[in-house]
Design a protein around this motif. Structure first.
Motif, PDB file in Angstrom:
ATOM      1  N   UNK A 103       0.815  -1.209   0.000  1.00 33.27           N
ATOM      2  CA  UNK A 103       0.000   0.000   0.000  1.00 33.27           C
ATOM      3  C   UNK A 103       0.849   1.260   0.000  1.00 33.27           C
ATOM      4  N   UNK A 104       0.179   2.416   0.036  1.00 29.13           N
ATOM      5  CA  UNK A 104       0.844   3.721  -0.026  1.00 29.13           C
ATOM      6  C   UNK A 104       0.188   4.665   0.971  1.00 29.13           C
ATOM      7  N   UNK A 105       1.006   5.384   1.735  1.00 32.65           N
ATOM      8  CA  UNK A 105       0.511   6.459   2.602  1.00 32.65           C
ATOM      9  C   UNK A 105       1.443   7.656   2.458  1.00 32.65           C
ATOM     10  N   UNK A 106       0.887   8.796   2.104  1.00 36.16           N
ATOM     11  CA  UNK A 106       1.675  10.023   2.053  1.00 36.16           C
ATOM     12  C   UNK A 106       1.030  11.078   2.940  1.00 36.16           C
ATOM     13  N   UNK A 107       1.794  12.119   3.223  1.00 38.52           N
ATOM     14  CA  UNK A 107       1.284  13.280   3.949  1.00 38.52           C
ATOM     15  C   UNK A 107       1.518  14.511   3.096  1.00 38.52           C
ATOM     16  N   UNK A 108       0.611  15.456   3.180  1.00 35.70           N
ATOM     17  CA  UNK A 108       0.750  16.701   2.425  1.00 35.70           C
ATOM     18  C   UNK A 108       0.038  17.823   3.167  1.00 35.70           C
ATOM     19  N   UNK A 109       0.636  19.004   3.126  1.00 33.52           N
ATOM     20  CA  UNK A 109       0.030  20.139   3.801  1.00 33.52           C
ATOM     21  C   UNK A 109      -0.384  21.252   2.875  1.00 33.52           C
ATOM     22  N   UNK A 110       0.239  21.328   1.689  1.00 28.88           N
ATOM     23  CA  UNK A 110      -0.060  22.451   0.797  1.00 28.88           C
ATOM     24  C   UNK A 110      -0.671  22.022  -0.529  1.00 28.88           C
ATOM     25  N   UNK A 111      -0.496  20.765  -0.931  1.00 24.28           N
ATOM     26  CA  UNK A 111      -1.093  20.312  -2.178  1.00 24.28           C
ATOM     27  C   UNK A 111      -0.413  20.896  -3.403  1.00 24.28           C
ATOM     28  N   UNK A 112      -1.124  20.835  -4.524  1.00 24.05           N
ATOM     29  CA  UNK A 112      -0.538  21.226  -5.808  1.00 24.05           C
ATOM     30  C   UNK A 112      -0.770  22.683  -6.162  1.00 24.05           C
ATOM     31  N   UNK A 113      -0.115  23.574  -5.474  1.00 25.72           N
ATOM     32  CA  UNK A 113      -0.325  25.004  -5.676  1.00 25.72           C
ATOM     33  C   UNK A 113       0.099  25.512  -7.038  1.00 25.72           C
ATOM     34  N   UNK A 114       1.209  25.012  -7.573  1.00 27.93           N
ATOM     35  CA  UNK A 114       1.692  25.481  -8.866  1.00 27.93           C
ATOM     36  C   UNK A 114       0.727  25.108  -9.982  1.00 27.93           C
ATOM     37  N   UNK A 115       0.268  23.869  -9.978  1.00 35.52           N
ATOM     38  CA  UNK A 115      -0.695  23.400 -10.980  1.00 35.52           C
ATOM     39  C   UNK A 115      -1.997  24.176 -10.846  1.00 35.52           C
ATOM     40  N   UNK A 116      -2.475  24.316  -9.622  1.00 34.03           N
ATOM     41  CA  UNK A 116      -3.730  25.020  -9.401  1.00 34.03           C
ATOM     42  C   UNK A 116      -3.670  26.463  -9.838  1.00 34.03           C
ATOM     43  N   UNK A 117      -2.554  27.141  -9.563  1.00 34.94           N
ATOM     44  CA  UNK A 117      -2.422  28.535  -9.968  1.00 34.94           C
ATOM     45  C   UNK A 117      -2.458  28.671 -11.487  1.00 34.94           C
ATOM     46  N   UNK A 118      -1.758  27.792 -12.179  1.00 39.41           N
ATOM     47  CA  UNK A 118      -1.725  27.859 -13.640  1.00 39.41           C
ATOM     48  C   UNK A 118      -3.122  27.702 -14.237  1.00 39.41           C
ATOM     49  N   UNK A 119      -3.889  26.747 -13.722  1.00 35.42           N
ATOM     50  CA  UNK A 119      -5.222  26.511 -14.272  1.00 35.42           C
ATOM     51  C   UNK A 119      -6.190  27.636 -13.910  1.00 35.42           C
ATOM     52  N   UNK A 120      -6.050  28.200 -12.737  1.00 37.16           N
ATOM     53  CA  UNK A 120      -6.895  29.343 -12.365  1.00 37.16           C
ATOM     54  C   UNK A 120      -6.575  30.567 -13.221  1.00 37.16           C
ATOM     55  N   UNK A 121      -5.306  30.717 -13.591  1.00 45.50           N
ATOM     56  CA  UNK A 121      -4.948  31.812 -14.497  1.00 45.50           C
ATOM     57  C   UNK A 121      -5.583  31.602 -15.872  1.00 45.50           C
ATOM     58  N   UNK A 122      -5.609  30.356 -16.328  1.00 40.57           N
ATOM     59  CA  UNK A 122      -6.294  30.064 -17.597  1.00 40.57           C
ATOM     60  C   UNK A 122      -7.777  30.415 -17.499  1.00 40.57           C
ATOM     61  N   UNK A 123      -8.384  30.061 -16.371  1.00 37.83           N
ATOM     62  CA  UNK A 123      -9.797  30.374 -16.167  1.00 37.83           C
ATOM     63  C   UNK A 123     -10.036  31.874 -16.208  1.00 37.83           C
ATOM     64  N   UNK A 124      -9.193  32.629 -15.531  1.00 35.33           N
ATOM     65  CA  UNK A 124      -9.361  34.078 -15.437  1.00 35.33           C
ATOM     66  C   UNK A 124      -9.097  34.776 -16.774  1.00 35.33           C
ATOM     67  N   UNK A 125      -8.055  34.322 -17.477  1.00 32.17           N
ATOM     68  CA  UNK A 125      -7.619  35.023 -18.683  1.00 32.17           C
ATOM     69  C   UNK A 125      -8.343  34.551 -19.940  1.00 32.17           C
ATOM     70  N   UNK A 152       2.447   2.273 -10.000  1.00 31.66           N
ATOM     71  CA  UNK A 152       3.175   1.086  -9.570  1.00 31.66           C
ATOM     72  C   UNK A 152       2.289  -0.145  -9.412  1.00 31.66           C
ATOM     73  N   UNK A 153       0.987   0.009  -9.616  1.00 24.41           N
ATOM     74  CA  UNK A 153       0.081  -1.126  -9.503  1.00 24.41           C
ATOM     75  C   UNK A 153      -0.069  -1.630  -8.085  1.00 24.41           C
ATOM     76  N   UNK A 154      -0.067  -0.714  -7.111  1.00 23.56           N
ATOM     77  CA  UNK A 154      -0.162  -1.075  -5.703  1.00 23.56           C
ATOM     78  C   UNK A 154      -1.611  -0.956  -5.250  1.00 23.56           C
TER      79      UNK A 154
END
Length: 412
Positions: A103-125, A152-154
């Motif tokens: 199995x897989x366990x990860x931790x994250x506190x901020x998520x994908x900010x760079x990806x999200x910002x780029x797509x929100x800019x596309x939405x706005x512009x 990895x097929x886990x």
């Protein structure tokens, strides 16, 4: 039930090195890689210094079909997971007959900010038709867990921990539970990529964020000049296994996950006396069957504000007694930055490597310690190490402690 959960693989993507060997070489030498923020769009922001992962080419490590679906923090996770599996010598052939055993366990506190910002800019512009279909998943905290599992097929127990920065240690408890409930192995760890403009703006409200522009003075925990922390990206992934399963396949046991405990002291007031962290330390020691004097080195949380550093020192004094004033304490993150949930994952990697090499790495940029702690400064300190304590606190009240012990043959 299993006797022990053990670490058999380490994968690191860090500001001071990609791969465990490069990371350890820089960490033990006390190299500081903090520098001015260079990301496009950040020039006008108050944050001046951070720990950036340089020389990381995700396209050379991860297939295009995964790259386009994911943010930089997941690119780090995919690469680190590959390195951990390679280090553990755990390939598809080892679990293809039973993909539900890993199995897989990860931790994250901020998520994908760079990806999200780029797509929100596309939405706005340009409008909604120009927003990519992966916006709905790439920013999400669970993206790394899901993409590692798919790639990895886990098919074993998978999850994500979102419990502030201490989640990087809490993930080990979840992985240990998976092992004890019958999984043969788990991929566990944390990666972050919080240096996009949108992410940095969100961090500017953090009370402990340092805005100094001198890389050598921006992050100096446990000193009179402590002015907060600087953020960082990157992280570490680990292969943890059932001890018996690891032995059967001839894996090298790098460390034993001996004990973990977590507390929550609330958001209305800081843990000024360190009581919450001290309680977590006691719980981790109890689970590990350790006395305070068994701890040979502490990898400190090292938030870098006078109040937080004082509380951490008080917690060590309370939980370890007189030993808390003499045990070697280190905070390698003062030379790489604080990578939120990934910070304690990187500290855990450093702890395992320190146990293997019998060396306590120094705390970069720290010389004049003003707390009653034996903070290792200047250079690495050779020492007979068998047991390490890793600490982490979140700014919203989470506390966690993890005890790791030296691997075989010393523990055989």
């Amino acid at each position: 039930m299993t006797s022990r959960t053990v670490i058999t693989g380490i994968g690191v993507v860090a500001p001071n090195g990609i791969g465990a060997d490069a990371f350890w070489k820089a960490t033990q030498s006390g190299t500081s890689v903090l520098d001015r923020v260079t990301r496009a769009g950040c020039e006008h922001l108050p944050l001046r210094v951070a720990g950036e992962v340089r020389g990381f080419d995700p396209g050379s490590l991860v297939e295009d079909k995964f790259l386009v679906q994911t943010d930089r923090f997941t690119h780090h996770a995919l690469a680190a997971a590959d390195l951990a599996l390679e280090d553990a010598r755990l390939g598809r052939a080892d679990y293809e007959d039973d993909p539900f055993s890993v199995g897989v366990v990860t931790a994250a506190g901020s998520g994908g900010g760079e990806f999200g910002q780029r797509e929100l800019q596309h939405l706005w512009e340009q409008g909604p038709r120009f927003v990519g279909p992966y916006q709905s998943i790439a920013w999400f905290y669970a993206a790394s867990t899901g993409q590692i599992s798919i790639r990895r097929g886990l098919k074993g127990p998978c999850g994500v921990v979102c419990s502030d920065e201490a989640g990087g240690l809490d993930a080990f408890a979840h992985a240990d539970r998976g092992i004890r409930q019958g999984s043969a192995a788990m991929l566990v760890g944390a990666t972050e990529a919080p240096l996009a403009p949108y992410s940095i703006v969100c961090q500017m409200e953090y009370e402990g964020l340092s805005t100094r522009d001198d890389p050598e003075r921006a992050y100096r925990p446990f000193t009179e000049q402590a002015c907060g922390f600087v953020p960082a990206e990157g992280g570490a992934m680990f292969v943890v296994e059932d001890e018996a399963a690891a032995r059967r396949r001839g894996a090298t046991v790098r460390a034993v996950v001996a004990g973990h405990a977590a507390t929550f002291t609330g958001t209305r007031r800081p843990d000024e006396d360190g009581e919450g962290l001290a309680h977590a330390v006691r719980g981790a020691l109890r689970q590990a069957g350790c006395a305070p004097e068994d701890i040979d080195v502490v990898f400190a949380d090292a938030l870098g504000t006078p109040e937080a550093d004082r509380a951490e020192a008080a917690a060590l004094h309370a939980a370890l007694g007189r030993h808390g004033r003499t045990v070697p304490v280190t905070a390698p993150k003062s030379g790489t930055g604080r990578a939120y949930c990934a910070a304690p994952a990187l500290d855990t990697a450093a702890a395992v490597l320190a146990l293997e090499h019998g060396i306590v790495p120094p705390t970069p940029n720290v010389y004049d310690v003003c707390h009653d702690l034996d903070v290792v400064t200047g250079g690495a300190r050779p020492a007979p190490l068998r047991t390490a304590l890793v600490l982490s606190r979140g700014r919203m009240g989470s506390n966690a402690a993890l005890v790791v012990r030296k691997g075989f043959p010393a523990e055989a």
